[in-house]
Design a protein around this motif. Structure first.
Motif, PDB file in Angstrom:
ATOM      1  N   GLU A 153      -1.136   3.190  -3.842  1.00 34.29           N
ATOM      2  CA  GLU A 153      -1.379   2.536  -2.178  1.00 34.29           C
ATOM      3  C   GLU A 153      -2.146   3.443  -1.369  1.00 34.29           C
ATOM      4  O   GLU A 153      -3.048   3.019  -0.693  1.00 34.29           O
ATOM      5  N   TYR A 154      -1.903   4.548  -1.391  1.00 34.47           N
ATOM      6  CA  TYR A 154      -2.388   5.678  -0.579  1.00 34.47           C
ATOM      7  C   TYR A 154      -3.738   5.957  -1.148  1.00 34.47           C
ATOM      8  O   TYR A 154      -4.495   6.275  -0.349  1.00 34.47           O
ATOM      9  N   LYS A 155      -3.814   6.216  -2.416  1.00 37.34           N
ATOM     10  CA  LYS A 155      -5.258   6.373  -2.898  1.00 37.34           C
ATOM     11  C   LYS A 155      -6.046   5.282  -2.662  1.00 37.34           C
ATOM     12  O   LYS A 155      -7.351   5.685  -2.332  1.00 37.34           O
ATOM     13  N   GLU A 156      -5.678   4.004  -2.774  1.00 36.67           N
ATOM     14  CA  GLU A 156      -6.714   3.034  -2.528  1.00 36.67           C
ATOM     15  C   GLU A 156      -7.061   3.141  -0.692  1.00 36.67           C
ATOM     16  O   GLU A 156      -8.216   2.642  -0.580  1.00 36.67           O
ATOM     17  N   ARG A 157      -6.099   3.328  -0.065  1.00 38.08           N
ATOM     18  CA  ARG A 157      -6.347   3.578   1.399  1.00 38.08           C
ATOM     19  C   ARG A 157      -7.420   4.574   1.737  1.00 38.08           C
ATOM     20  O   ARG A 157      -8.293   4.444   2.519  1.00 38.08           O
ATOM     21  N   HIS A 158      -7.326   5.772   1.015  1.00 34.82           N
ATOM     22  CA  HIS A 158      -8.085   6.679   1.201  1.00 34.82           C
ATOM     23  C   HIS A 158      -9.500   6.706   0.434  1.00 34.82           C
ATOM     24  O   HIS A 158     -10.628   7.182   0.960  1.00 34.82           O
ATOM     25  N   TYR A 159      -9.476   6.473  -0.721  1.00 35.46           N
ATOM     26  CA  TYR A 159     -10.565   6.559  -1.647  1.00 35.46           C
ATOM     27  C   TYR A 159     -11.231   5.290  -1.881  1.00 35.46           C
ATOM     28  O   TYR A 159     -12.333   5.216  -2.438  1.00 35.46           O
ATOM     29  N   GLY A 160     -10.574   3.970  -1.769  1.00 33.01           N
ATOM     30  CA  GLY A 160     -11.079   2.726  -2.027  1.00 33.01           C
ATOM     31  C   GLY A 160     -10.827   2.335  -3.436  1.00 33.01           C
ATOM     32  O   GLY A 160     -10.329   2.939  -4.147  1.00 33.01           O
ATOM     33  N   LYS A 161     -10.939   1.029  -3.553  1.00 30.88           N
ATOM     34  CA  LYS A 161     -10.481   0.463  -4.988  1.00 30.88           C
ATOM     35  C   LYS A 161     -11.845   0.650  -5.985  1.00 30.88           C
ATOM     36  O   LYS A 161     -12.792   0.353  -5.469  1.00 30.88           O
ATOM     37  N   LYS A 162     -11.436   0.717  -7.283  1.00 35.67           N
ATOM     38  CA  LYS A 162     -12.439   0.828  -8.201  1.00 35.67           C
ATOM     39  C   LYS A 162     -12.990  -0.185  -8.505  1.00 35.67           C
ATOM     40  O   LYS A 162     -11.910  -1.305  -8.821  1.00 35.67           O
TER      41      LYS A 162
ATOM     42  N   GLU B  21       8.423  21.582   0.242  1.00 38.72           N
ATOM     43  CA  GLU B  21       9.683  22.454  -0.668  1.00 38.72           C
ATOM     44  C   GLU B  21       9.268  23.413  -1.595  1.00 38.72           C
ATOM     45  O   GLU B  21       8.130  23.263  -2.157  1.00 38.72           O
ATOM     46  N   THR B  22      10.146  23.909  -1.860  1.00 38.90           N
ATOM     47  CA  THR B  22       9.801  25.235  -2.894  1.00 38.90           C
ATOM     48  C   THR B  22      10.595  24.902  -4.162  1.00 38.90           C
ATOM     49  O   THR B  22      10.880  26.029  -4.729  1.00 38.90           O
ATOM     50  N   THR B  23      10.763  23.964  -4.424  1.00 37.81           N
ATOM     51  CA  THR B  23      11.478  23.652  -5.793  1.00 37.81           C
ATOM     52  C   THR B  23      10.655  23.211  -7.007  1.00 37.81           C
ATOM     53  O   THR B  23      11.256  22.760  -8.159  1.00 37.81           O
ATOM     54  N   GLY B  24       9.420  23.407  -6.934  1.00 38.50           N
ATOM     55  CA  GLY B  24       8.564  22.915  -7.863  1.00 38.50           C
ATOM     56  C   GLY B  24       7.872  21.590  -7.560  1.00 38.50           C
ATOM     57  O   GLY B  24       8.251  21.006  -6.433  1.00 38.50           O
ATOM     58  N   MET B  25       6.879  21.142  -8.638  1.00 34.24           N
ATOM     59  CA  MET B  25       6.445  20.136  -8.502  1.00 34.24           C
ATOM     60  C   MET B  25       7.118  18.727  -8.586  1.00 34.24           C
ATOM     61  O   MET B  25       8.066  18.680  -9.466  1.00 34.24           O
ATOM     62  N   PRO B  26       6.968  18.070  -7.564  1.00 32.56           N
ATOM     63  CA  PRO B  26       7.716  16.551  -7.588  1.00 32.56           C
ATOM     64  C   PRO B  26       7.317  15.569  -8.195  1.00 32.56           C
ATOM     65  O   PRO B  26       6.471  15.585  -8.766  1.00 32.56           O
ATOM     66  N   LYS B  27       8.074  14.619  -8.923  1.00 25.56           N
ATOM     67  CA  LYS B  27       7.846  13.604  -9.597  1.00 25.56           C
ATOM     68  C   LYS B  27       7.045  12.640  -8.612  1.00 25.56           C
ATOM     69  O   LYS B  27       7.333  12.136  -7.540  1.00 25.56           O
ATOM     70  N   VAL B  28       5.786  12.161  -9.389  1.00 26.39           N
ATOM     71  CA  VAL B  28       4.977  11.262  -8.608  1.00 26.39           C
ATOM     72  C   VAL B  28       5.257   9.847  -8.991  1.00 26.39           C
ATOM     73  O   VAL B  28       5.465   9.157 -10.090  1.00 26.39           O
ATOM     74  N   ASP B  29       5.667   8.953  -7.830  1.00 25.73           N
ATOM     75  CA  ASP B  29       5.703   7.590  -7.897  1.00 25.73           C
ATOM     76  C   ASP B  29       4.393   6.623  -7.762  1.00 25.73           C
ATOM     77  O   ASP B  29       3.607   6.813  -6.827  1.00 25.73           O
ATOM     78  N   LYS B  30       3.853   6.493  -9.082  1.00 23.89           N
ATOM     79  CA  LYS B  30       2.555   6.011  -9.342  1.00 23.89           C
ATOM     80  C   LYS B  30       2.202   4.829  -8.396  1.00 23.89           C
ATOM     81  O   LYS B  30       0.987   4.852  -7.805  1.00 23.89           O
ATOM     82  N   SER B  31       3.067   4.026  -8.207  1.00 21.88           N
ATOM     83  CA  SER B  31       2.791   2.898  -7.442  1.00 21.88           C
ATOM     84  C   SER B  31       2.606   2.988  -5.849  1.00 21.88           C
ATOM     85  O   SER B  31       1.886   2.565  -5.158  1.00 21.88           O
ATOM     86  N   PHE B  32       3.604   3.844  -5.530  1.00 19.95           N
ATOM     87  CA  PHE B  32       3.376   4.485  -4.095  1.00 19.95           C
ATOM     88  C   PHE B  32       1.989   5.329  -3.931  1.00 19.95           C
ATOM     89  O   PHE B  32       1.503   5.020  -2.953  1.00 19.95           O
TER      90      PHE B  32
END
Length: 262
Positions: free
Chosen positions: A252-261, A238-249
């Motif tokens: 989930e993807y960050k832990e899947r890719h980077y693991g839990k701290k 999309e070219t409408t600018g930076m979207p809002k980030v749903d932190k909880s969503f």
């Protein structure tokens, strides 16, 4: 001017679900998707800045490690934006950025603005998303004032997947699509196999954390590996600018890719 191929390490990405343009692997062949597809993609939200800026056509790169890029970087040079996961020992590529055009960042006397040629070519109003999201961190907050170039991306225009370095490359976000679950590609195995057996040690010791790591000699092996492992290449967002980030969503993807701290 020479083509350069660099690996660029940066911090962990956030993840958002957006409608994107993409090409998909079907029975081993790449095909354009006729309509936009809702995809989970990695992004680089502020603070401090968004880099590469993928919410525009074209995409731009102008901040992270930019001061270290050679000023004679030619069209079709490639920057592989990656994140290292110390938990999973994975080097995850999130954006393949291929250079099409270059524009100078101006200095303190000109208020750290983009060059006049940039302002002539692209919409340049302080109320536009491009300015607010991408330009303002440097102009208003004086971030990365040593950066010297804004790189504009080369985008996808045909069905040809490059097979040799002299072919035309295009920018994309490589993903695997596993029934609607989207995952990044770990390129560490192929780099260590073909070129740099102690790359993991260098990353863990932060020896290349704040540098551009040249991968010219293994570049085509990396790209063949990415094309082999990927099933979806996001070519525009999309070219409408930076979207809002749903932190909880995103978490989930960050832990899947980077693991839990721990």
């Amino acid at each position: 001017m020479p083509k350069y191929d660099y690996l660029l390490l940066h911090t962990q990405r956030e993840f958002v679900k957006l409608e994107c343009e993409a090409i998909k692997k079907v029975n081993g062949n790449w095909e354009s998707i006729p309509s936009r597809l809702e995809v989970v993609i990695p992004i680089d939200p502020p603070p401090p800045n968004i880099d590469p800026y993928i919410f525009n056509n074209p995409w731009f790169y102008g901040y992270c490690r930019n001061a270290n890029t050679p000023k004679n970087t030619a069209k079709q040079s490639v920057f592989l934006f990656c994140t290292f996961s110390p938990v999973k020992k994975a080097l995850l590529v999130d954006t393949v950025f291929v250079v099409n055009k270059k524009f100078a960042w101006l200095g303190i006397e000109e208020g750290y603005q983009p060059s006049q040629s940039f302002r002539n070519e692209y919409s340049y109003k302080t109320t536009d998303a491009l300015f607010q999201d991408f330009i303002s961190p440097r102009v208003y907050k004086k971030q990365h004032t040593a950066a010297h170039t804004i790189y504009a991306a080369q985008h996808y225009s045909n069905h040809q997947i490059p097979v040799k370095r002299s072919d035309d490359f295009f920018s994309f976000i490589p993903l695997t699509d596993e029934g609607g679950d989207y995952n990044l590609i770990d390129i560490l195995p192929t780099i260590q196999k073909h070129y740099e057996s102690d790359l993991l040690r260098k990353i863990e010791r932060l020896e290349i954390q704040n540098k551009l790591f040249k991968v010219d000699f293994v570049f085509m092996e990396i790209m063949r590996y990415i094309f082999k492992k990927s099933t979806l290449l996001v070519t525009a967002t999309e070219t409408t600018g930076m979207p809002k980030v749903d932190k909880s969503f995103s978490q989930e993807y960050k832990e899947r890719h980077y693991g839990k701290k721990e």
